[in-house]
Design a protein around this motif. Sequence first.
Motif: not given
Ligand code: FES
Length: 852
Positions: A92-93, A95, A127
């Motif tokens: 994830f970034q 999240g 992301c």
């Molecule tokens: Fe998936 Fe931001 S980590 S939308």
Amino acid sequence: MIEINGTDHDRTPRPGQCLRTYLREEGFFGVKKGCDAGDCGACTVHVDGKPVHSCVYPAFRADGHRVTTIEGLGTPDALHPVQQDFLDAQGFQCGFCTAGMIMTSAALSADQREDLPRALKGNLCRCTGYRAVADAISGTCGVTDRGCGVGSSLGAPAGPQVVTGSARFTFDLDVPGLLHLKVLRSPHAHARIVAVDTSAALAVPGVEAVLTHKDAPDRLFSTAQHENEAEDPYDTRVLDEVVRFVGQRVAAVVATSEAAAEEGCRRLIVEYEVLPFVVDPVLAMAPGAPVIHPDKGMEEGIVRAESNVVGELHATLGDPEAGFAAADAVHSATFRTARVQHASLETHGALGWLDDDGRLVLRSSTQTPFLTRRAVARLYDLPQDRVRVVAGRVGGGFGGKQEMLVEDLVALAVLRTGRPVKWEYTRSEQFSGATTRHPFEVTVKAGASSAGELTALQLTVLVNTGAYGNHGPSVMHHGCHETVAVYKCGNIRTDAVTVYTNTVPAGAFRGYGLGQVTFAVEQVLDELARMIGMDPVTFRELNVVRDGDDLTAPGDHVEDLGIASYGLDQCLDHIRLAGAESDAAPEGWLVGEGMAIAMIAAGPPGGHFADASLKALGDGRYELSVGTAEFGNGSTTVFAQIVADELATTPDKVVIRQSDTDVVGHDTGAFASTGVVVAGRAVLRAARSLRTGGDGHGFFDGTPRSVAFNAQWFRVAIDPDTGELRILRSVHSADAGTVMNPAQLRGQIEGGVAQAIGATLSEHVDIADTGEVTTTTFRQYHLPTFADVPRTEVHFADTTDAIGPLGAKSMSESPFNPVAPALGNAIRDAIGVRMTDLPYTADRIWQALQGS
Ligand code: FES
């Protein structure tokens, strides 16, 4: 009775209520709102073990069933294996999508895991570019031990909270007595509001207030947030008597429920005087065109209001005419980029209230808490210390939240009612009432000698800023700068204008104009290289700036900008070596290769400030307070690594408080690729101060600025019968100076490439002739899904910057910029046709093939 995570809940759902809102009202904030249309999967939960999109699942249907949310999947002490996998892979970034991704992944069968493009088609991530998600699901560990400092792939400090659903985003807060704000938006592209009858709206049970332009301050501001306020025209009001695009705020209704506020909006009776409008930027400049801001001018920062021109640049470097005369080959072409949307999964929104001391508090999804505080305080004549702006974890920004789109109106509602107020955009509002990337039309003429020397460049640029000029002039200047400054050509002419139209405003978006102009420049240079029979990498090598060269572009004198480390040569080497292997093309498909480069400066020329303070907590831990928000850019992780290295401790001993105007000095914000290089340097100074017995305070003003480089290469295959394009191989090389966190940097690059692939191949916000945005859902917009994004092979140049903290350079925006032209060049190579208008959809490629 609904069983949620093992506990019975007997509250009866309201008629028509979906399971998502029911669960959030019961306190399960891990269930996110991304679209409320069943498209994005951020709200995924299990009903009797099966994943469902809870936003389109009627709550009453869960009666008598077993519902599991992310909070019930595992516990912080006993994570579900999939939660652990997402943590280990840094899957994830920001999240915001992660809870939904995990819930879907946790329910996959072995067969489904073999076909992730199909299995994850209902879960969008804006992301990551999905590689990190795929790694998580396959159990690949991408992060290293949590005790490592700079240069290691440390996982995000908030990772455990993100994977368990306990990370608190903007609206993940229970505020007693909350009122809800909804907005009536203009149906007209241009109109004067003659009268608003509020009586029927005020009669709706639960409606507490209706706000029109008569209730709002008659004060101009810009929704754009910059340290240097002169960068943007002051052309906007909180609520204006004149509406200038379909979707502009007309009035706000504040009520005890969202439903009552919506009903209040429906009952407002507005009398409009409809005015002439213009949606085409060329027509907007023509004599006799409707003037969109006739009451404003130079004083408000608009250069030629009578012609709808908000900003312009006309400048020459050297002698372009002589340069073209000396060329053996000259090529010219005009390119058009599409209007695309940030599509961060967390929409815009804010909560506001008065604290015990009567101060105005705004909890907002923003990249600029301090600048937003300054703007709100000014609007309402409040001292800045009577306003507090705080950001929770922000669910994606990409520049879209460098804008004050909600806080001004939430503040008005709080000040008017004295009650807490929430305003959360719907996904539809995000398309029609937020901002987009600026559509550009760019004509590039370039000349070269037969030996490959670039002898002249000419840019003619038209920028459509929409109804308001937020970021419009500076996006134009930035777009026309590094795109040509990366070349040594001494003869350059630039003519650029930014024009108002009666359309949804454009704003800051990853790349800030560079992507649009790079799209054109890099394709014309590709064509020029073909004309002189030179391969495109060699042509770049002959003409790009080198270490020690000045960076110049027509009209811009940026004394604080320079090359403080140089790795573009290594990037080009990586691209030259790219080629050999790739997936095989299907039989009969056309195959092509293409590359492009880009350069970007960290931070804007007007200054960018960061403040950090660090103190020892006495138990071996340190508390770092820093102004920037975390929205998936990963700067928080790097801050912890910097402190750990400087104080010879481990990152898990660093407690971080951030993005709160009450806890640290003024900070410009997390935008313009400054998170690591500007705020990171303030953090480094704070750490060094504490280490040497100082007060633990660090500050950096963002100057001088250094540049980073990127190069992208693709091999593509195209079906000549349908125009379908497949990316067979994607290679990206980045010169980011010292790589502070390889896994995180790789993820940021992959995410930028994925966003750009979407903007190049599928994404497009459609605007009707009436000025109305007709793309209002993810389903219409075609955000890239797991199946649409190839794996990108990422390389790093080995450099150390003289300016950035511990040798680091910026990166967050720049991977986006070379992608579209590299794809354009690859398509040209495959089909023999130069396509000039984005997006390169299959039907357009097919049409180009028919033309050829
Ligand atoms: Fe998936 Fe931001 S980590 S939308």
